[in-house]
Motif scaffolding. Structure first.
Motif, PDB file in Angstrom:
ATOM      1  N   ALA A 136      29.579   9.964  40.605  1.00 56.56           N
ATOM      2  CA  ALA A 136      28.375  10.773  40.818  1.00 56.56           C
ATOM      3  C   ALA A 136      28.730  12.238  41.056  1.00 56.56           C
ATOM      4  O   ALA A 136      28.081  13.146  40.512  1.00 56.56           O
ATOM      5  CB  ALA A 136      27.583  10.218  41.996  1.00 56.56           C
ATOM      6  N   ALA A 137      29.769  12.477  41.858  1.00 51.86           N
ATOM      7  CA  ALA A 137      30.173  13.857  42.140  1.00 51.86           C
ATOM      8  C   ALA A 137      30.682  14.547  40.878  1.00 51.86           C
ATOM      9  O   ALA A 137      30.380  15.722  40.628  1.00 51.86           O
ATOM     10  CB  ALA A 137      31.250  13.877  43.227  1.00 51.86           C
ATOM     11  N   LEU A 138      31.443  13.826  40.077  1.00 55.05           N
ATOM     12  CA  LEU A 138      31.960  14.404  38.830  1.00 55.05           C
ATOM     13  C   LEU A 138      30.834  14.646  37.827  1.00 55.05           C
ATOM     14  O   LEU A 138      30.872  15.619  37.066  1.00 55.05           O
ATOM     15  CB  LEU A 138      33.020  13.476  38.227  1.00 55.05           C
ATOM     16  N   GLN A 139      29.836  13.761  37.823  1.00 53.53           N
ATOM     17  CA  GLN A 139      28.680  13.976  36.951  1.00 53.53           C
ATOM     18  C   GLN A 139      27.952  15.257  37.341  1.00 53.53           C
ATOM     19  O   GLN A 139      27.536  16.046  36.477  1.00 53.53           O
ATOM     20  CB  GLN A 139      27.736  12.776  37.038  1.00 53.53           C
ATOM     21  N   ASP A 140      27.800  15.483  38.634  1.00 58.30           N
ATOM     22  CA  ASP A 140      27.174  16.726  39.099  1.00 58.30           C
ATOM     23  C   ASP A 140      27.996  17.939  38.667  1.00 58.30           C
ATOM     24  O   ASP A 140      27.442  18.961  38.229  1.00 58.30           O
ATOM     25  CB  ASP A 140      27.039  16.710  40.625  1.00 58.30           C
ATOM     26  N   GLU A 141      29.325  17.822  38.810  1.00 50.37           N
ATOM     27  CA  GLU A 141      30.201  18.922  38.391  1.00 50.37           C
ATOM     28  C   GLU A 141      30.054  19.183  36.894  1.00 50.37           C
ATOM     29  O   GLU A 141      29.991  20.334  36.448  1.00 50.37           O
ATOM     30  CB  GLU A 141      31.662  18.566  38.709  1.00 50.37           C
ATOM     31  N   ALA A 142      30.011  18.109  36.118  1.00 47.07           N
ATOM     32  CA  ALA A 142      29.892  18.257  34.667  1.00 47.07           C
ATOM     33  C   ALA A 142      28.562  18.899  34.289  1.00 47.07           C
ATOM     34  O   ALA A 142      28.499  19.754  33.395  1.00 47.07           O
ATOM     35  CB  ALA A 142      30.037  16.892  33.995  1.00 47.07           C
ATOM     36  N   GLN A 143      27.495  18.492  34.965  1.00 44.38           N
ATOM     37  CA  GLN A 143      26.184  19.077  34.668  1.00 44.38           C
ATOM     38  C   GLN A 143      26.133  20.549  35.052  1.00 44.38           C
ATOM     39  O   GLN A 143      25.543  21.363  34.327  1.00 44.38           O
ATOM     40  CB  GLN A 143      25.093  18.288  35.384  1.00 44.38           C
ATOM     41  N   ALA A 175      28.939  25.047  19.192  1.00 35.73           N
ATOM     42  CA  ALA A 175      29.487  23.699  19.007  1.00 35.73           C
ATOM     43  C   ALA A 175      29.597  22.967  20.341  1.00 35.73           C
ATOM     44  O   ALA A 175      29.295  21.772  20.442  1.00 35.73           O
ATOM     45  CB  ALA A 175      30.854  23.783  18.332  1.00 35.73           C
ATOM     46  N   ALA A 176      30.016  23.698  21.381  1.00 38.12           N
ATOM     47  CA  ALA A 176      30.136  23.078  22.703  1.00 38.12           C
ATOM     48  C   ALA A 176      28.772  22.665  23.240  1.00 38.12           C
ATOM     49  O   ALA A 176      28.599  21.571  23.781  1.00 38.12           O
ATOM     50  CB  ALA A 176      30.822  24.037  23.669  1.00 38.12           C
ATOM     51  N   VAL A 177      27.789  23.535  23.081  1.00 37.84           N
ATOM     52  CA  VAL A 177      26.449  23.242  23.595  1.00 37.84           C
ATOM     53  C   VAL A 177      25.808  22.096  22.814  1.00 37.84           C
ATOM     54  O   VAL A 177      25.101  21.256  23.383  1.00 37.84           O
ATOM     55  CB  VAL A 177      25.567  24.505  23.554  1.00 37.84           C
ATOM     56  N   ALA A 178      26.068  22.037  21.514  1.00 39.08           N
ATOM     57  CA  ALA A 178      25.540  20.923  20.720  1.00 39.08           C
ATOM     58  C   ALA A 178      26.055  19.596  21.260  1.00 39.08           C
ATOM     59  O   ALA A 178      25.310  18.613  21.361  1.00 39.08           O
ATOM     60  CB  ALA A 178      25.931  21.093  19.253  1.00 39.08           C
ATOM     61  N   GLY A 179      27.337  19.563  21.617  1.00 38.59           N
ATOM     62  CA  GLY A 179      27.898  18.339  22.195  1.00 38.59           C
ATOM     63  C   GLY A 179      27.262  17.993  23.526  1.00 38.59           C
ATOM     64  O   GLY A 179      27.031  16.822  23.835  1.00 38.59           O
ATOM     65  N   ILE A 180      26.964  19.009  24.313  1.00 38.41           N
ATOM     66  CA  ILE A 180      26.335  18.780  25.619  1.00 38.41           C
ATOM     67  C   ILE A 180      24.978  18.107  25.454  1.00 38.41           C
ATOM     68  O   ILE A 180      24.652  17.140  26.148  1.00 38.41           O
ATOM     69  CB  ILE A 180      26.195  20.114  26.381  1.00 38.41           C
ATOM     70  N   PHE A 181      24.185  18.595  24.511  1.00 33.80           N
ATOM     71  CA  PHE A 181      22.847  18.028  24.330  1.00 33.80           C
ATOM     72  C   PHE A 181      22.888  16.710  23.557  1.00 33.80           C
ATOM     73  O   PHE A 181      22.103  15.803  23.842  1.00 33.80           O
ATOM     74  CB  PHE A 181      21.929  19.043  23.644  1.00 33.80           C
ATOM     75  N   ASP A 182      23.816  16.590  22.606  1.00 31.30           N
ATOM     76  CA  ASP A 182      23.948  15.317  21.893  1.00 31.30           C
ATOM     77  C   ASP A 182      24.351  14.204  22.847  1.00 31.30           C
ATOM     78  O   ASP A 182      23.909  13.060  22.723  1.00 31.30           O
ATOM     79  CB  ASP A 182      24.989  15.431  20.773  1.00 31.30           C
TER      80      ASP A 182
END
Length: 224
Positions: A136-143, A175-182
């Motif tokens: 959960a903490a890593l998910q928050d960091e990733a977001q 390209a990075a943002v596309a991966g984030i939303f995909d």
């Protein structure tokens, strides 16, 4: 300490104290039973080899019907003919029984082996439960990181659109943002241009005909 630091410390302590003695003992017993079964299979296979050797030593194997009559006509003693026949029959039946036993033992080995994945999965589920706070903490960091990358991309897109600057950088960030939303790390249909970037670019609003002003307030998430 940050949430991530707390999660790291908590999960590390929990994993260190995790006791998998019940699962390890269950696996030990299963593996011991498998070893016992395989030992019995080996003994049966060894006896089958001995039977093959004994059969090859018989002078008159498989004497049945006409073959027995021919042997008698050849003046082979009837006692020897019948003794060899009985011996061959006994060996054949013994080997048949051994093969049947080997098949049963192998089925038991497979049955024991099939118990192992469930035990290991049980251990993994316990680990997964303990690791949940760190996930959960890593998910928050990733977001948070994804939001920063997306904001930077929106800023680059505005600079490219309005000032013609940073076009190569915009494509790389796209390209990075596309991966984030995909990957659904972030959700949404539009990304706003940061206010400070909009304020900087607004300085170009009245530069005359040489530089027509175009303003970009938000962008749609790029796709791959």
């Amino acid at each position: 300490m940050t949430d991530l630091s707390n999660a790291l410390a908590t999960v590390s302590a929990d994993l260190q104290s995790l006791d998998l003695t019940p699962e390890n003992e269950a696996i030990r017993l299963i593996e011991a039973e498998i070893a016992r079964l395989n030992q019995a299979i080996g003994a049966a296979q060894h006896r089958c080899g001995e039977i093959d050797a004994e059969q090859s030593e018989l002078r008159h194997p498989e004497l049945q019907g006409a073959a027995i009559a021919n042997a008698l006509l050849a003046e082979i003693p009837a006692r020897e003919v019948s003794a060899n026949t009985r011996k061959e029959d006994d060996l054949r039946e013994e080997r048949k029984g051994l093969y049947s036993g080997i098949r049963e033992l192998r089925e038991r080995v497979r049955a024991e082996e099939q118990k192992l994945p469930a035990i290991r999965q049980q251990a993994l589920e316990r680990v997964r439960s303990l690791a949940a706070p760190l996930v959960a903490a890593l998910q928050d960091e990733a977001q948070d990181a994804a939001a920063r990358i997306t904001e930077a991309y929106a800023a680059l897109a505005a600079l490219s659109f309005t000032a013609g600057a940073g076009r190569l950088e915009e494509r790389a960030a796209s390209a990075a943002v596309a991966g984030i939303f995909d990957g659904r790390l972030l959700m949404g249909h539009a990304v706003p241009v940061p206010d400070d970037i909009d304020a900087v670019l607004s300085q170009l609003a009245n530069k005359g005909a040489a530089l027509p002003f175009r303003r970009l307030s938000q962008i749609s998430p790029p796709t791959r």
